[in-house]
Design an enzyme around this catalytic site. Structure first.
Site, PDB file in Angstrom:
ATOM      1  N   LYS A  11       0.861  -1.208   0.000  1.00 42.86           N
ATOM      2  CA  LYS A  11       0.000   0.000   0.000  1.00 42.86           C
ATOM      3  C   LYS A  11       0.885   1.242   0.000  1.00 42.86           C
ATOM      4  CE  LYS A  11       0.834   2.030   3.780  1.00 42.86           C
ATOM      5  NZ  LYS A  11       1.309   2.866   4.583  1.00 42.86           N
ATOM      6  N   GLY A 103       7.465   1.465   4.778  1.00 42.16           N
ATOM      7  CA  GLY A 103       6.285   2.348   4.674  1.00 42.16           C
ATOM      8  C   GLY A 103       5.305   1.852   3.641  1.00 42.16           C
ATOM      9  N   LEU A 104       5.411   0.563   3.272  1.00 40.05           N
ATOM     10  CA  LEU A 104       4.544  -0.014   2.234  1.00 40.05           C
ATOM     11  C   LEU A 104       3.608  -1.089   2.794  1.00 40.05           C
ATOM     12  CD1 LEU A 104       7.198  -0.349  -0.633  1.00 40.05           C
ATOM     13  CD2 LEU A 104       5.377   1.353  -0.462  1.00 40.05           C
ATOM     14  N   GLY A 107       4.577  -6.031   5.985  1.00 43.67           N
ATOM     15  CA  GLY A 107       4.309  -6.921   7.116  1.00 43.67           C
ATOM     16  C   GLY A 107       2.817  -7.008   7.416  1.00 43.67           C
ATOM     17  N   SER A 108       2.117  -5.892   7.262  1.00 35.97           N
ATOM     18  CA  SER A 108       0.666  -5.873   7.495  1.00 35.97           C
ATOM     19  C   SER A 108      -0.039  -6.762   6.476  1.00 35.97           C
ATOM     20  CB  SER A 108       0.121  -4.444   7.370  1.00 35.97           C
ATOM     21  OG  SER A 108       0.662  -3.631   8.370  1.00 35.97           O
ATOM     22  N   ASP A 141      -2.643  -0.777  10.109  1.00 34.59           N
ATOM     23  CA  ASP A 141      -2.789  -0.855   8.645  1.00 34.59           C
ATOM     24  C   ASP A 141      -3.405  -2.173   8.177  1.00 34.59           C
ATOM     25  OD1 ASP A 141      -1.654   1.574   8.139  1.00 34.59           O
ATOM     26  OD2 ASP A 141       0.304   0.798   7.532  1.00 34.59           O
TER      27      ASP A 141
HETATM   28  O1  C5P Z   1      -0.451  -0.098  14.653  1.00 31.04           O
HETATM   29  P1  C5P Z   1       0.972  -0.317  14.291  1.00 31.04           P
HETATM   30  O2  C5P Z   1       1.623  -1.377  15.111  1.00 31.04           O
HETATM   31  O3  C5P Z   1       1.197  -0.502  12.824  1.00 31.04           O
HETATM   32  O4  C5P Z   1       1.715   1.041  14.641  1.00 31.04           O
HETATM   33  C1  C5P Z   1       3.121   1.138  14.706  1.00 31.04           C
HETATM   34  C2  C5P Z   1       3.489   2.399  15.490  1.00 31.04           C
HETATM   35  O5  C5P Z   1       3.113   3.566  14.752  1.00 31.04           O
HETATM   36  C3  C5P Z   1       2.794   2.539  16.807  1.00 31.04           C
HETATM   37  O6  C5P Z   1       3.529   1.886  17.830  1.00 31.04           O
HETATM   38  C4  C5P Z   1       2.776   4.038  17.024  1.00 31.04           C
HETATM   39  O7  C5P Z   1       4.027   4.498  17.508  1.00 31.04           O
HETATM   40  C5  C5P Z   1       2.617   4.573  15.612  1.00 31.04           C
HETATM   41  N1  C5P Z   1       1.222   4.862  15.259  1.00 31.04           N
HETATM   42  C6  C5P Z   1       0.569   5.940  15.849  1.00 31.04           C
HETATM   43  N2  C5P Z   1      -0.730   6.194  15.523  1.00 31.04           N
HETATM   44  C7  C5P Z   1      -1.377   5.439  14.615  1.00 31.04           C
HETATM   45  C8  C5P Z   1      -0.728   4.349  13.995  1.00 31.04           C
HETATM   46  C9  C5P Z   1       0.566   4.086  14.335  1.00 31.04           C
HETATM   47  O8  C5P Z   1       1.146   6.661  16.671  1.00 31.04           O
HETATM   48  N3  C5P Z   1      -2.633   5.729  14.309  1.00 31.04           N
END
Ligand code: C5P
Length: 313
Positions: A11, A103-104, A107-108, A141
């Site tokens: 993405k 940033g793509l 992993g998600s 994501d």
């Molecule tokens: O949800 P995910 O594990 O992908 O998020 C990775 C990191 O990105 C989180 O630990 C947080 O520091 C940051 N993040 C955030 N707000 C979001 C999504 C991600 O601060 N809405």
């Protein structure tokens, strides 16, 4: 029971705006997400044992316990213990094509594919909203990775409104292979720098989030106005990542070439993408960037916009 082979597209963010803080420590975001046809392949194969085994062709991958695909399998076994006990675990093989920590949402996408694959393998019959609810527990994501296409994402990134995608556009994706940017670092640094400007009033946050639906980028997407989409690309995290990683800023400049509709860093980076009107344009831009930046560490890919998420291959 069958084995399943799934494709998980990458993405990009056409828009990423940080609008405030959340009680859960995350940020309130307003994003427009877009799937692109650079895909990882994920095999989910019943192994008749009470375990999941993860194989990956990339040496850059974290150990299984930290891998989102493995965590997705563990979540499914915890949520559906009867199916797990009766039908057993799986060997999960990840064939990586999407660069890691880029940033793509690579992993998600892998985690989303495991949710979809085990749903099929165990015959659970979960519908997309149920899979997305499980996905939201694993990462912000991942719900988007399940459904893909073009979507407005708000909340943590897990509240999705699908929109009709723009006409067929292409991207050139560019990433220095050895460069990784930590997503928590990017968001936490943004908070340190700009947290004092976050609105505290939840009504203000709600109205800021709602604005995107009738905003100029959504209008350009719905009207398939590619030139306008290129002009309106936006990512708040560029303010943090570009000053810290000058080579990413230089890469962005190098990709701003005649014929390119717009250039933006995706997610928390460090991948930069150039939006192009056709495959030919994208191929030309890729060649020109390769000629200008003669660094073997620079990975370049071209991919079309994709209208879906996880696909059974
Ligand atoms: O949800 P995910 O594990 O992908 O998020 C990775 C990191 O990105 C989180 O630990 C947080 O520091 C940051 N993040 C955030 N707000 C979001 C999504 C991600 O601060 N809405």
């Amino acid at each position: 029971m069958h084995a399943y082979s799934l494709l998980a597209p990458a993405k990009i963010n056409l828009h990423l705006e940080i609008i405030g803080d959340r009680a859960d420590g995350y940020h309130e975001l307003v994003m427009i997400m877009q799937s692109v046809g650079l895909c990882d392949r994920i095999e989910v194969c019943p192994n008749g044992s009470p375990n999941f085994r993860l194989h990956c062709d990339s040496v850059q991958m974290p150990p299984p316990e930290q891998n989102l695909a493995y965590k997705a399998a563990q979540l499914m076994s915890a949520e559906f213990p009867e199916a797990f006990a009766r039908l057993g675990g799986a060997d999960i093989a990840l064939e990586k094509h999407i660069p890691i920590a880029a940033g793509l949402a690579g992993g998600s996408g892998n985690a989303a594919a495991v949710l979809v694959g085990l749903n099929l393998m165990w015959g659970l019959g979960l519908a997309q909203p149920e899979l997305q609810e499980l996905a939201s527990r694993l990462g912000s994501d991942i719900p988007f990775s399940v459904s893909g296409g073009t979507a407005i994402a708000t909340g943590r990134g897990e509240k999705l409104d699908a929109i009709n995608g723009p006409s067929q556009l292409w991207v050139v994706l560019a990433k220095y292979q050895s460069l990784e940017v930590s997503t928590p670092w990017a968001y936490n640094t943004y908070r340190q720098k700009f947290g004092h400007t976050y609105p505290r009033d939840t009504d203000i946050l709600k109205s800021r989030a709602a604005r995107i639906h009738s905003g100029p980028l959504v209008e350009a997407i719905l009207h398939k106005n590619s030139a306008r989409i290129g002009e309106l690309l936006y990512n708040d995290l560029e303010k943090i990542v570009l000053p810290e990683y000058p080579q990413v800023a230089e890469l962005k400049t190098a990709m701003q070439r005649p014929g390119v509709l717009g250039v933006l860093m995706s997610g928390s980076g460090p991948t930069v993408f150039a939006l192009c009107a056709s495959r030919e344009e994208a191929a030309r831009v890729k060649t020109e960037v390769r000629e200008q930046i003669r660094d073997r560490d620079l990975g370049l890919w071209i991919a079309p916009f994709s209208s879906g998420g996880i696909q059974v291959a």
